[in-house]
Design a protein around this motif. Structure first.
Motif, short mmCIF file in Angstrom:
data_model
loop_
_atom_site.label_atom_id
_atom_site.label_comp_id
_atom_site.label_asym_id
_atom_site.label_seq_id
_atom_site.Cartn_x
_atom_site.Cartn_y
_atom_site.Cartn_z
N PHE A 136 2.31 10.19 -4.97
CA PHE A 136 2.24 9.42 -6.21
C PHE A 136 1.34 8.21 -6.05
N TRP A 137 1.39 7.60 -4.86
CA TRP A 137 0.64 6.35 -4.65
C TRP A 137 -0.86 6.58 -4.70
N VAL A 138 -1.34 7.66 -4.10
CA VAL A 138 -2.79 7.91 -4.11
C VAL A 138 -3.28 8.28 -5.50
N ARG A 139 -2.38 8.69 -6.41
CA ARG A 139 -2.77 8.98 -7.79
C ARG A 139 -2.63 7.75 -8.69
N SER A 140 -2.00 6.70 -8.19
CA SER A 140 -1.80 5.49 -8.98
C SER A 140 -3.04 4.59 -8.87
N LEU A 141 -3.11 3.65 -9.79
CA LEU A 141 -4.22 2.69 -9.81
C LEU A 141 -3.80 1.41 -9.13
N ASP A 142 -4.75 0.81 -8.43
CA ASP A 142 -4.51 -0.47 -7.78
C ASP A 142 -4.39 -1.54 -8.85
N ALA A 143 -3.33 -2.36 -8.74
CA ALA A 143 -3.11 -3.39 -9.75
C ALA A 143 -4.20 -4.44 -9.74
N ALA A 144 -4.84 -4.67 -8.62
CA ALA A 144 -5.87 -5.71 -8.53
C ALA A 144 -7.22 -5.23 -9.02
N THR A 145 -7.59 -4.01 -8.68
CA THR A 145 -8.93 -3.51 -9.02
C THR A 145 -8.93 -2.53 -10.17
N GLY A 146 -7.78 -1.94 -10.46
CA GLY A 146 -7.73 -0.95 -11.52
C GLY A 146 -8.34 0.39 -11.14
N LYS A 147 -8.50 0.61 -9.85
CA LYS A 147 -9.08 1.86 -9.36
C LYS A 147 -8.01 2.62 -8.57
N PRO A 148 -8.22 3.94 -8.35
CA PRO A 148 -7.23 4.70 -7.59
C PRO A 148 -7.03 4.13 -6.20
N ASN A 149 -5.78 4.13 -5.75
CA ASN A 149 -5.46 3.62 -4.41
C ASN A 149 -6.17 4.46 -3.35
N ARG A 150 -6.66 3.74 -2.35
CA ARG A 150 -7.39 4.40 -1.27
C ARG A 150 -6.64 4.15 0.04
N PRO A 151 -6.05 5.18 0.64
CA PRO A 151 -5.29 4.97 1.88
C PRO A 151 -6.23 4.81 3.08
N ASP A 152 -5.72 4.11 4.08
CA ASP A 152 -6.46 4.06 5.34
C ASP A 152 -5.89 5.13 6.28
N VAL A 153 -6.45 5.19 7.50
CA VAL A 153 -6.06 6.26 8.41
C VAL A 153 -4.60 6.11 8.86
N ASP A 154 -4.10 4.87 8.96
CA ASP A 154 -2.71 4.69 9.37
C ASP A 154 -1.74 5.20 8.32
N LEU A 155 -2.04 4.91 7.04
CA LEU A 155 -1.18 5.41 5.98
C LEU A 155 -1.18 6.94 5.93
N PHE A 156 -2.37 7.51 6.09
CA PHE A 156 -2.43 8.97 6.05
C PHE A 156 -1.72 9.58 7.26
N ASN A 157 -1.75 8.89 8.39
CA ASN A 157 -1.00 9.39 9.55
C ASN A 157 0.50 9.37 9.30
N HIS A 158 0.97 8.35 8.55
CA HIS A 158 2.38 8.36 8.15
C HIS A 158 2.70 9.58 7.29
N TYR A 159 1.78 9.92 6.43
CA TYR A 159 1.97 11.10 5.58
C TYR A 159 1.98 12.37 6.43
N LEU A 160 1.09 12.43 7.42
CA LEU A 160 1.10 13.59 8.32
C LEU A 160 2.40 13.68 9.10
N ARG A 161 2.89 12.53 9.56
CA ARG A 161 4.14 12.54 10.32
C ARG A 161 5.30 13.01 9.44
N ALA A 162 5.31 12.57 8.19
CA ALA A 162 6.37 13.01 7.29
C ALA A 162 6.33 14.52 7.09
N ASN A 163 5.14 15.08 6.95
CA ASN A 163 5.03 16.54 6.83
C ASN A 163 5.45 17.24 8.11
#
Length: 621
Positions: A136-163
């Motif tokens: 849901f977060w990567v599909r949401s818009l950043d409140a500061a910029t109004g653009k889609p959220n962009r994860p870094d490698v650490d966040l994506f690694n958390h997602y990989l660990r969850a999977n």
């Protein structure tokens, strides 16, 4: 149902367009979806104006990068969750309510807040919630910029660990890792390690090898965890050679081998007999600061030592003894102390292996380990002393060998329960005899002179057992004069009393020179002095008669031997039977057969010996 159909028909008749064909009205009457009129499309006009004419300056590239959702209608607030925007409000507690709350919660988080949430949820093992929140977060818009959220490698690694923790398969994690590039993120070593963990769980060794090779080719350096995962998986599948390849790469890179992987590698090498490879790996580990502290479990240290002793691998045996000494030191340093000790039989095996491999380091390590195990509570067993004498004699360290003999005599020489055969030069001390006559009379004279000097030292050392070794050594090199002179020196110069082993050595020296009469005189002399002969005495006297081809006299000695309470060995009876056959003494042969039946010996035949004996050699070719 009929009322709904009637209402639908009435609605269609009221809003009916007369231009629409009758067939379309019929389809609308049986379908709940509105039919779309199909209009023919014309091909584009080739003469139409080009929106980008030739020669026009192109626009710069689209700056909207970093998220795959730029291709969608990302400026629409409902694009973050298209299905949910069409659903009515639901009551709390339903699955759709939790889905909607997760989407709403994701819109309030930035990257730092998402990491904190993931940290809390990982402690609670809420893996499915982590997956949904990230999606849901990567599909949401950043409140500061109004653009889609962009994860870094650490966040994506958390997602990989969850999977991974949710039970995703290796190919699914590989697809997710490749999906990182759509966010302009390159998978790092931690990302690949998560994929490797899924491959380890699925026992996909080939895939793990390909992945780590791909990491090396793409410049993503594997770390300690990467190599440990791959090596451990290969070892569990008994692919020791492939595991050695990555273990060498790991050691060359200076990474740390985990204790579990090291133990698995030790177990695999011992079971497969790759002892030289194991010794080389342990040696490489000892050269690195991170891996020199590795030590297998106590039981496996003993297994390594036993395998090394059996294979005469002195290097690996030395490493095993070092591991055991390290365990003993650890036990002494803990509170309360744990007193570990090795079995003395293991030390005897180590000393024997040191003698077979001529390893002084292994000999010293084994004796030091024994001292630490005994803790000065008692003396080593006689077998341990004899094993040490054998090791020193085999290596050629005569001074240390006689020094060990002196310790042995001090510990057990005056004991009444000790077996005198432990000091016999024909059996227990025979390795020392062989070492004394290795270089002929030169070594024997040197040993004799040193024994004379020690007898005049302070405190003096006088040993009949040591002089008996010299007498038997002289007999082995056919030097009767030196043997007789050494025998007389026991009384005259050393002021000691010859024992039965001294007389046996002298008897052997006469018998080897075919001086059977003198050998018989020695036998009568010891009887007159009240010295009780042993089984070796009778055996040597039998040999002396057989050398003179006198089987009847040999059988007479055997009769005396039996009357004295000793049992002739099978080898003695075979020697007598062979001499009876050579001399065609059938009466004596029958007597030998009666002895064999009396002592339940199966003599067998000597056809091969007879064939060799009956060969007629000729100079004619």
């Amino acid at each position: 149902m009929a009322a709904a159909a009637a209402a639908t028909s009435l609605l269609l008749r009221r809003h009916c367009n007369p231009q629409v064909p009758h067939l379309l009205r019929l389809r609308a009457a049986i379908s709940s979806s509105r039919a779309l009129p199909q209009q023919p499309e014309l091909s584009p006009d080739p003469t139409a104006a080009d929106p980008h004419p030739a020669g026009a300056t192109p626009l710069p590239p689209n700056p909207s990068t970093g998220s795959p959702f730029y291709g969608e209608n990302w400026r629409n607030p409902a694009a973050a969750n298209p299905p949910s925007s069409l659903l009515p409000a639901v009551v709390a507690g339903s699955p759709f309510g939790a889905h909607h709350r997760m989407a709403a919660y994701s819109a309030t988080l930035d990257a730092a807040g998402l990491k904190e949430t993931f940290a809390e949820w990982m402690a609670e093992q809420r893996w499915e919630d982590m997956k949904q929140l990230f999606e849901f977060w990567v599909r949401s818009l950043d409140a500061a910029t109004g653009k889609p959220n962009r994860p870094d490698v650490d966040l994506f690694n958390h997602y990989l660990r969850a999977n991974l923790m949710a039970g995703a398969l290796p190919h699914e994690l590989l697809d997710l890792a490749d999906h990182m590039r759509e966010f302009e993120i390159e998978p790092n070593t931690a990302s690949h390690n998560l994929v490797l963990k899924s491959m380890v769980a699925a026992q996909e060794s080939e895939g793990a090898e390909k992945l780590i090779e791909r990491m090396l080719q793409t410049g993503t350096s594997p770390d300690d965890e990467s190599y440990n995962l791959v090596v451990g998986l290969l070892l569990r599948q008994n692919r020791v050679d492939s595991a050695l390849k990555y273990l060498d790469m790991m050691l060359k890179s200076g990474y740390t081998i985990s204790l579990n992987v090291f133990t698995d590698y030790v177990r695999a090498c011992v079971r497969s007999g790759r002892l030289d490879i194991l010794a080389s790996v342990i040696e490489k580990c000892k050269t690195t600061d991170k891996n020199k502290v590795l030590c297998p479990q106590w039981a496996w240290c003993i297994d390594i030592a036993e395998a090394a002793f059996e294979a005469n691998n002195s290097k690996l045996a030395l490493f095993a003894l070092e591991f055991l000494a390290r365990w003993i030191a650890r036990g002494e340093n803990v509170k309360p102390p744990v007193q570990l000790s090795v079995n003395e039989g293991l030390v005897i095996s180590a000393l024997s292996a040191a003698g077979r491999t001529y390893s002084t380091d292994l000999l010293n390590a084994a004796w030091s380990l024994l001292r630490k195990s005994l803790r000065q509570k008692r003396a080593p067993t006689p077998e341990t002393y004899l094993a040490k004498i054998y090791a020193h004699s085999s290596i050629g360290q005569l001074q240390r060998a006689f020094g060990t003999l002196r310790e042995f005599e001090n510990a057990y020489g005056n004991s009444e329960d000790i077996d005198l055969e432990l000091f016999s030069p024909f059996t227990s001390l025979h390795p020392l005899v062989v070492a004394c006559c290795k270089d002929g009379f030169t070594t024997l004279d040197s040993v004799y002179v040193q024994l004379e000097n020690l007898s005049r030292a302070d405190p003096p050392y006088k040993s009949v057992a040591a002089l008996n070794c010299v007498i038997l050594g002289c007999a082995n090199i056919w030097d009767l004069d030196r043997a007789y002179e050494t025998f007389e020196a026991i009384k005259e110069k050393f002021e000691l009393t010859p024992d039965i082993h001294s007389y046996n050595a002298l008897l052997y020296a006469f018998g080897k020179q075919k001086k059977t009469g003198e050998a018989c005189n020695v036998f009568q002399h010891l009887l007159s002095l009240g010295v009780k002969p042993n089984a070796t005495t009778y055996s040597l006297l039998v040999d002396a008669h057989l050398v003179n081809r006198d089987p009847k006299a040999a059988l007479a000695v055997i009769d005396e031997m039996v009357d004295a309470g000793f049992t002739p060995s099978k080898d003695i009876l075979k020697k007598v039977r062979r001499r009876c056959s050579r001399e065609s003494d059938f009466d004596s042969d029958e007597k030998v057969q009666s002895f064999a039946k009396k002592f339940n010996y199966r003599m067998g035949n000597e056809n091969r010996r007879e064939l060799l004996y009956n060969i007629e050699y000729s100079a004619d070719y």
